[in-house]
Motif scaffolding. Structure first.
Motif, PDB file in Angstrom:
ATOM      1  N   ILE A 159       4.653   1.383   1.831  1.00 51.85           N
ATOM      2  CA  ILE A 159       5.737   1.592   0.487  1.00 51.85           C
ATOM      3  C   ILE A 159       5.269   3.239   0.703  1.00 51.85           C
ATOM      4  N   LEU A 160       6.000   4.017   1.797  1.00 49.06           N
ATOM      5  CA  LEU A 160       6.278   4.765   1.471  1.00 49.06           C
ATOM      6  C   LEU A 160       7.347   5.466   0.567  1.00 49.06           C
ATOM      7  N   PRO A 161       7.228   7.340   1.394  1.00 54.56           N
ATOM      8  CA  PRO A 161       7.956   8.061  -0.395  1.00 54.56           C
ATOM      9  C   PRO A 161       9.733   7.324   0.018  1.00 54.56           C
ATOM     10  N   VAL A 201       1.417  -1.228  -0.173  1.00 59.31           N
ATOM     11  CA  VAL A 201       0.000   0.146   0.031  1.00 59.31           C
ATOM     12  C   VAL A 201       1.168   0.939   0.002  1.00 59.31           C
ATOM     13  N   PRO A 202       0.964   1.544  -1.462  1.00 58.35           N
ATOM     14  CA  PRO A 202       1.804   3.209  -1.103  1.00 58.35           C
ATOM     15  C   PRO A 202       1.235   4.059  -0.041  1.00 58.35           C
ATOM     16  N   ALA A 203       1.365   4.773   0.421  1.00 57.13           N
ATOM     17  CA  ALA A 203       0.912   5.564   1.225  1.00 57.13           C
ATOM     18  C   ALA A 203       1.668   6.447   1.661  1.00 57.13           C
ATOM     19  N   GLY A 204       1.050   8.244   2.522  1.00 58.95           N
ATOM     20  CA  GLY A 204       1.824   8.892   3.456  1.00 58.95           C
ATOM     21  C   GLY A 204       2.122   9.113   4.955  1.00 58.95           C
ATOM     22  N   CYS A 209       8.865  13.854   1.539  1.00 63.90           N
ATOM     23  CA  CYS A 209       7.728  13.879   1.158  1.00 63.90           C
ATOM     24  C   CYS A 209       6.895  13.019   1.971  1.00 63.90           C
ATOM     25  N   CYS A 210       6.800  12.845   3.093  1.00 61.93           N
ATOM     26  CA  CYS A 210       6.380  11.980   3.840  1.00 61.93           C
ATOM     27  C   CYS A 210       5.356  12.520   3.955  1.00 61.93           C
TER      28      CYS A 210
END
Length: 353
Positions: free
Chosen positions: A183-185, A149-152, A190-191
């Motif tokens: 999955i963090l930046p 899960v790409p996320a902040g 950018c977080c």
């Protein structure tokens, strides 16, 4: 095991540079990496209704705005399935089953829920739907067997709660659900970008956003009004870069080549920071540089959006086809869940077994 991505956004308005830096840019990169078998990107209209129940027309209008932002950022419907959450009823049924695996006290301890409740002034009257947001999100993630899960950074507590639900379900009913990873930046800056007013979070409701669809002049106006170091009054004064929104945005968006193009007297962002810290560098000059950097990054997005705005019937059809494909995939998970719970009563005469 298939590698699957699930991610998305609430359609509460146009998407802003915080969304782009925090997850959208990463989604496009992951989409084009070839490392994932399936990618699902959800427009979470049902979740948006949890605090917009009295204004569903706003949510409806924003669905197309979010879809346009996705396409203009580079999300490719040939590689990613873009769908509308409420068009996948299986998600609601999964949420209903997961509710029995989570306690009220655990929901109350979720840091993301607590901060969102405070931000929306819900302390005295929390809508149940909003309170159960982490459970709904777990249903969204597990319905598609998402492994990533790409996320902040602010979504980490939500993903952790999803993992807890997966563990609980599998422990009670047998191995059925897939455990996701966030999955963090790659760029820590950018977080979580602050608002242009210096507030901790960029928010549409606070009016402190730079939108992906903003025209160049609007970007410049907003950047030039940004909050900086309040103690940096004179150009000669030493300035603080830590926590300074202008420099946080530069950390997120500036590339080495930007200096030769827009600010050739400096060779790197570090050199610019050092000059600001020792004094002799004014906020106006740094803001003007940031404005040029942002316009350079956002101009292709702005142009693609204008093109897609002329093709709205295609966007509508893309959303319909994506929602139907998502419904079919979620039904597979729902059948597996019902079977694990032994509530698939009329499947192959299961009541007789």
């Amino acid at each position: 095991m298939k590698q699957v991505i699930l991610t998305g956004d609430r359609p509460t308005g146009r998407l802003h540079v915080g969304h782009y830096a925090g997850s959208l840019r990463e989604r496009v990169k992951l989409q084009n990496s070839g490392s994932f078998d399936e990618i699902y990107i959800m427009i979470a209209d049902a979740q948006a209704l949890t605090d917009n129940a009295e204004h569903p027309e706003k949510v409806r209008q924003n669905i197309m705005q979010v879809a346009l932002d996705y396409l203009s950022c580079g999300i490719d419907p040939e590689k990613s399935t873009i769908f509308i959450q409420s068009m996948v009823p299986q998600l609601t049924e999964l949420s209903f089953y997961y509710m029995n695996l989570v306690t009220v006290s655990r929901l109350q301890r979720n840091p993301t829920v607590k901060s969102e409740i405070q931000m929306r002034n819900f302390e005295a009257s929390i809508p149940v739907g909003f309170f159960c947001y982490p459970i709904s999100q777990a249903a969204d993630i597990t319905a598609f067997g998402a492994t990533a899960v790409p996320a902040g950074e602010d979504q980490m507590p939500m993903i952790e709660q999803c993992r807890e639900i997966v563990h609980k379900f599998n422990a009670v009913y047998g191995e059925t659900l897939t455990e996701p990873q966030i999955i963090l930046p790659e760029n820590a800056s950018c977080c979580r970008l602050p608002g242009i007013d210096g507030k901790a979070k960029m928010s549409k409701s606070l009016g402190n956003c730079i939108y992906l669809s903003d025209e160049p002049k609007e970007i410049e106006r907003k950047v030039m009004s940004m909050f900086t170091d309040p103690n940096h009054i004179k150009v000669s004064d030493p300035g603080r870069v830590e926590g300074n929104p202008v420099f946080l945005y530069l950390d997120a968006f500036c590339e080495p080549e930007d200096f030769s193009q827009f600010l050739p007297e400096y060779s790197s962002l570090q050199e610019l920071k050092e000059h600001y810290q020792r004094g002799g560098l004014g906020d106006i000059k740094v803001k003007r540089f940031l404005s040029q950097v942002l316009q350079s990054r956002l101009q292709p997005i702005y142009q693609r959006r204008k093109e897609w705005e002329q093709r709205l019937p295609e966007v509508y059809e893309m959303l319909y086809q994506g929602s139907m494909a998502a419904r079919e995939r979620a039904e597979q998970t729902l059948e597996a869940v019902r079977h694990a719970m032994k509530i698939d009563y009329f499947t192959q005469s299961s009541l007789l077994q």
